[in-house]
Design a protein around this motif. Structure first.
Motif, PDB file in Angstrom:
ATOM      1  N   VAL A 153      11.597 144.412  80.160  1.00 25.44           N
ATOM      2  CA  VAL A 153      12.517 143.635  80.986  1.00 25.44           C
ATOM      3  C   VAL A 153      12.750 142.297  80.293  1.00 25.44           C
ATOM      4  CG1 VAL A 153      12.820 142.509  83.207  1.00 25.44           C
ATOM      5  CG2 VAL A 153      11.796 144.775  83.096  1.00 25.44           C
ATOM      6  N   GLY A 154      14.016 141.943  80.132  1.00 28.14           N
ATOM      7  CA  GLY A 154      14.370 140.695  79.477  1.00 28.14           C
ATOM      8  C   GLY A 154      14.821 140.856  78.035  1.00 28.14           C
ATOM      9  N   ASP A 155      14.628 142.037  77.443  1.00 29.08           N
ATOM     10  CA  ASP A 155      15.105 142.275  76.077  1.00 29.08           C
ATOM     11  C   ASP A 155      16.628 142.242  76.058  1.00 29.08           C
ATOM     12  OD1 ASP A 155      12.537 142.556  75.180  1.00 29.08           O
ATOM     13  OD2 ASP A 155      12.631 144.735  74.918  1.00 29.08           O
ATOM     14  N   GLU A 156      17.180 141.735  74.980  1.00 36.84           N
ATOM     15  CA  GLU A 156      18.638 141.646  74.836  1.00 36.84           C
ATOM     16  C   GLU A 156      19.138 142.708  73.875  1.00 36.84           C
ATOM     17  OE1 GLU A 156      19.747 137.707  73.746  1.00 36.84           O
ATOM     18  OE2 GLU A 156      18.970 136.837  75.602  1.00 36.84           O
ATOM     19  N   LEU A 157      20.237 143.346  74.250  1.00 37.86           N
ATOM     20  CA  LEU A 157      20.879 144.382  73.445  1.00 37.86           C
ATOM     21  C   LEU A 157      22.360 144.062  73.320  1.00 37.86           C
ATOM     22  CD1 LEU A 157      19.292 147.418  75.305  1.00 37.86           C
ATOM     23  CD2 LEU A 157      18.586 146.561  73.092  1.00 37.86           C
ATOM     24  N   VAL A 158      23.003 144.649  72.329  1.00 38.81           N
ATOM     25  CA  VAL A 158      24.439 144.489  72.126  1.00 38.81           C
ATOM     26  C   VAL A 158      25.088 145.855  72.264  1.00 38.81           C
ATOM     27  CG1 VAL A 158      26.231 143.819  70.496  1.00 38.81           C
ATOM     28  CG2 VAL A 158      24.108 142.540  70.572  1.00 38.81           C
ATOM     29  N   ILE A 159      26.170 145.931  73.033  1.00 36.14           N
ATOM     30  CA  ILE A 159      26.907 147.183  73.194  1.00 36.14           C
ATOM     31  C   ILE A 159      27.885 147.305  72.033  1.00 36.14           C
ATOM     32  CG2 ILE A 159      28.503 148.469  74.646  1.00 36.14           C
ATOM     33  CD1 ILE A 159      27.222 147.119  77.041  1.00 36.14           C
ATOM     34  N   LYS A 160      27.785 148.401  71.328  1.00 34.43           N
ATOM     35  CA  LYS A 160      28.638 148.656  70.172  1.00 34.43           C
ATOM     36  C   LYS A 160      29.812 149.548  70.576  1.00 34.43           C
ATOM     37  CE  LYS A 160      25.928 146.645  67.184  1.00 34.43           C
ATOM     38  NZ  LYS A 160      26.303 145.548  66.352  1.00 34.43           N
ATOM     39  N   ALA A 161      30.769 149.694  69.682  1.00 37.63           N
ATOM     40  CA  ALA A 161      31.923 150.569  69.927  1.00 37.63           C
ATOM     41  C   ALA A 161      31.472 152.022  69.878  1.00 37.63           C
ATOM     42  CB  ALA A 161      33.001 150.326  68.883  1.00 37.63           C
ATOM     43  N   GLN A 162      32.030 152.850  70.745  1.00 37.85           N
ATOM     44  CA  GLN A 162      31.654 154.258  70.809  1.00 37.85           C
ATOM     45  C   GLN A 162      32.362 155.046  69.716  1.00 37.85           C
ATOM     46  OE1 GLN A 162      33.839 152.850  72.786  1.00 37.85           O
ATOM     47  NE2 GLN A 162      35.426 154.257  73.377  1.00 37.85           N
ATOM     48  N   ASN A 163      31.820 156.235  69.437  1.00 41.07           N
ATOM     49  CA  ASN A 163      32.410 157.101  68.413  1.00 41.07           C
ATOM     50  C   ASN A 163      33.596 157.887  68.947  1.00 41.07           C
ATOM     51  OD1 ASN A 163      30.529 156.282  66.532  1.00 41.07           O
ATOM     52  ND2 ASN A 163      29.110 157.922  67.034  1.00 41.07           N
ATOM     53  N   GLY A 164      33.540 158.336  70.180  1.00 42.59           N
ATOM     54  CA  GLY A 164      34.617 159.140  70.762  1.00 42.59           C
ATOM     55  C   GLY A 164      35.429 158.329  71.746  1.00 42.59           C
ATOM     56  N   THR A 165      35.904 159.007  72.772  1.00 40.60           N
ATOM     57  CA  THR A 165      36.721 158.325  73.768  1.00 40.60           C
ATOM     58  C   THR A 165      35.904 157.723  74.893  1.00 40.60           C
ATOM     59  OG1 THR A 165      37.019 160.398  74.975  1.00 40.60           O
ATOM     60  CG2 THR A 165      38.693 159.817  73.328  1.00 40.60           C
ATOM     61  N   GLY A 191      42.967 149.410  88.903  1.00 34.11           N
ATOM     62  CA  GLY A 191      43.927 148.476  88.350  1.00 34.11           C
ATOM     63  C   GLY A 191      43.539 147.879  87.012  1.00 34.11           C
ATOM     64  N   LYS A 192      42.606 148.492  86.301  1.00 34.52           N
ATOM     65  CA  LYS A 192      42.167 148.013  84.987  1.00 34.52           C
ATOM     66  C   LYS A 192      42.822 148.850  83.903  1.00 34.52           C
ATOM     67  CE  LYS A 192      39.263 145.335  87.093  1.00 34.52           C
ATOM     68  NZ  LYS A 192      39.532 143.950  87.236  1.00 34.52           N
ATOM     69  N   LEU A 193      42.765 148.360  82.681  1.00 32.63           N
ATOM     70  CA  LEU A 193      43.250 149.132  81.547  1.00 32.63           C
ATOM     71  C   LEU A 193      42.300 150.288  81.266  1.00 32.63           C
ATOM     72  CD1 LEU A 193      44.389 146.370  79.048  1.00 32.63           C
ATOM     73  CD2 LEU A 193      45.814 147.859  80.423  1.00 32.63           C
ATOM     74  N   ALA A 194      42.845 151.389  80.815  1.00 29.99           N
ATOM     75  CA  ALA A 194      42.052 152.588  80.573  1.00 29.99           C
ATOM     76  C   ALA A 194      41.454 152.559  79.172  1.00 29.99           C
ATOM     77  CB  ALA A 194      42.897 153.832  80.772  1.00 29.99           C
ATOM     78  N   ASN A 195      40.561 151.611  78.923  1.00 29.83           N
ATOM     79  CA  ASN A 195      39.820 151.579  77.668  1.00 29.83           C
ATOM     80  C   ASN A 195      38.509 150.827  77.866  1.00 29.83           C
ATOM     81  OD1 ASN A 195      40.286 148.765  77.345  1.00 29.83           O
ATOM     82  ND2 ASN A 195      42.222 149.189  76.340  1.00 29.83           N
ATOM     83  N   TYR A 196      37.624 150.979  76.900  1.00 35.01           N
ATOM     84  CA  TYR A 196      36.315 150.352  76.970  1.00 35.01           C
ATOM     85  C   TYR A 196      36.206 149.153  76.030  1.00 35.01           C
ATOM     86  CZ  TYR A 196      34.839 154.562  79.439  1.00 35.01           C
ATOM     87  OH  TYR A 196      34.709 155.578  80.344  1.00 35.01           O
ATOM     88  N   LYS A 197      37.325 148.640  75.549  1.00 38.41           N
ATOM     89  CA  LYS A 197      37.292 147.539  74.591  1.00 38.41           C
ATOM     90  C   LYS A 197      36.714 146.252  75.180  1.00 38.41           C
ATOM     91  CE  LYS A 197      41.060 149.184  71.724  1.00 38.41           C
ATOM     92  NZ  LYS A 197      42.400 148.923  71.206  1.00 38.41           N
ATOM     93  N   SER A 198      36.759 146.129  76.490  1.00 36.55           N
ATOM     94  CA  SER A 198      36.249 144.896  77.102  1.00 36.55           C
ATOM     95  C   SER A 198      34.723 144.803  77.051  1.00 36.55           C
ATOM     96  CB  SER A 198      36.718 144.787  78.551  1.00 36.55           C
ATOM     97  OG  SER A 198      36.181 145.832  79.320  1.00 36.55           O
ATOM     98  N   VAL A 199      34.033 145.896  76.778  1.00 37.92           N
ATOM     99  CA  VAL A 199      32.576 145.844  76.707  1.00 37.92           C
ATOM    100  C   VAL A 199      32.052 145.858  75.273  1.00 37.92           C
ATOM    101  CG1 VAL A 199      32.230 146.877  78.965  1.00 37.92           C
ATOM    102  CG2 VAL A 199      32.347 148.344  76.975  1.00 37.92           C
TER     103      VAL A 199
END
Length: 116
Positions: A25-37, A54-62
């Motif tokens: 608990v408390g460890d920090e991680l970074v979310i990377k870009a996915q390989n597929g959709t 009402g959001k855009l249909a992509n995961y680029k915001s994460v």
């Protein structure tokens, strides 16, 4: 004496490598870009649910978000799941405060990485 020193050094190195695989608990991680959709091991909502809200249909915001482990859960099959929340306190996609992820599989697939 030299052999004892090298053996202790080797054991210390092996112990430090194995200790890095355990999430805390408390460890920090970074979310990377996915390989597929979509993300396979991080439980983000499906794209059609984002469109309905009402959001855009992509995961680029994460992509590139820094997240903190809020809870660590191990199930009966020895799978380790972590509950993640954003480091800055904002919500994922504007409505999710926490998401769940399979720790080992998401690290191995490159969806998440430890922050350096």
């Amino acid at each position: 004496m030299k052999n004892v020193f090298l053996t202790l050094l080797f054991l210390g190195f092996c112990f430090s490598l194995s200790a890095q695989n355990d999430p805390k608990v408390g460890d920090e991680l970074v979310i990377k870009a996915q390989n597929g959709t979509s993300y396979n091991h991080i439980k983000f909502p499906k794209l059609n649910m984002l469109v309905k809200r009402g959001k855009l249909a992509n995961y680029k915001s994460v992509h590139g978000n820094t997240v903190v482990i809020d809870e660590v859960v191990t199930d009966k099959n020895d799978n380790t799941y972590v509950v993640l929340k954003k480091k800055d306190g904002s919500k994922f996609f504007g409505f999710l405060s926490k998401v769940k992820a399979n720790y080992e599989k998401s690290i191995a697939s490159g969806e998440m990485a430890p922050q350096m």
